[in-house]
Design an enzyme around this catalytic site. Sequence first.
Site, PDB file in Angstrom:
ATOM      1  N   ASP A 139     -52.164 -27.792  -5.697  1.00 24.15           N
ATOM      2  CA  ASP A 139     -53.427 -27.177  -6.110  1.00 24.15           C
ATOM      3  C   ASP A 139     -53.776 -26.076  -5.126  1.00 24.15           C
ATOM      4  O   ASP A 139     -53.398 -26.138  -3.945  1.00 24.15           O
ATOM      5  CB  ASP A 139     -54.551 -28.216  -6.143  1.00 24.15           C
ATOM      6  CG  ASP A 139     -54.355 -29.254  -7.236  1.00 24.15           C
ATOM      7  OD1 ASP A 139     -53.830 -28.891  -8.299  1.00 24.15           O
ATOM      8  OD2 ASP A 139     -54.734 -30.421  -7.031  1.00 24.15           O
ATOM      9  N   ASP A 158     -54.183 -27.162 -14.633  1.00 21.46           N
ATOM     10  CA  ASP A 158     -55.468 -27.810 -14.904  1.00 21.46           C
ATOM     11  C   ASP A 158     -56.348 -26.920 -15.773  1.00 21.46           C
ATOM     12  O   ASP A 158     -56.995 -27.393 -16.714  1.00 21.46           O
ATOM     13  CB  ASP A 158     -56.186 -28.129 -13.596  1.00 21.46           C
ATOM     14  CG  ASP A 158     -55.399 -29.071 -12.708  1.00 21.46           C
ATOM     15  OD1 ASP A 158     -54.687 -29.928 -13.250  1.00 21.46           O
ATOM     16  OD2 ASP A 158     -55.488 -28.935 -11.471  1.00 21.46           O
TER      17      ASP A 158
END
Length: 200
Positions: A139, A158
């Site tokens: 991330d 995401d």
Amino acid sequence: MTAAPPAGSGTAESTGGTPRRKAVGVLLGVAVAALVADLVTKQLALSSLTGRGPVSLLGGAVYLTLTRNSGAAWSIGSDHTWVFPLITVAVIGWIAWMALRLRSLPWAVSLGLVLGGALGNLTDRVFRAPGHFVGHVVDMVSLFDPYGQVWPVFNLADSSLVCGVVLAVFLELTGRQRDGSRATAERSGDALPADQRERA
């Protein structure tokens, strides 16, 4: 001859739809584009953010900060990483089943975004450290805080998943069907009780 269904019956209204092959092609194209974009941005993050502190963008509205997440948002389920690949496989199976009657381009885009996002994070789970099927997801985007205190640090996969789900909810609420038809509401007069219709 087959009698036409009565007006206002509440059934799906055909709109011709898109050929299934074209709709599935759009689904796969969107999924591949989302997957490639996710893999590229993760590689860029690894090569440019490793060993660096958070990078502020847009006056602190966005931060680029490299993290590795073994769980879901806010590290939920971080002790059960192996569960997430199984969930992703189930999602992929569901999308494949949906594609059997897919003739809607908006639904193709929605499902393609979900599929691409799911595959992006599944790739991390399968191939990244610390091992197969327990890999940590890369991330790199944090909103309003450099360390995900306001919103979980996320990646392009995401974002793709969220956009696909939001689009699917919108399509459901507006009556757009996956087979290219559109649900029609009963006419207001027909929906009234008989005595009220007579008074009207």
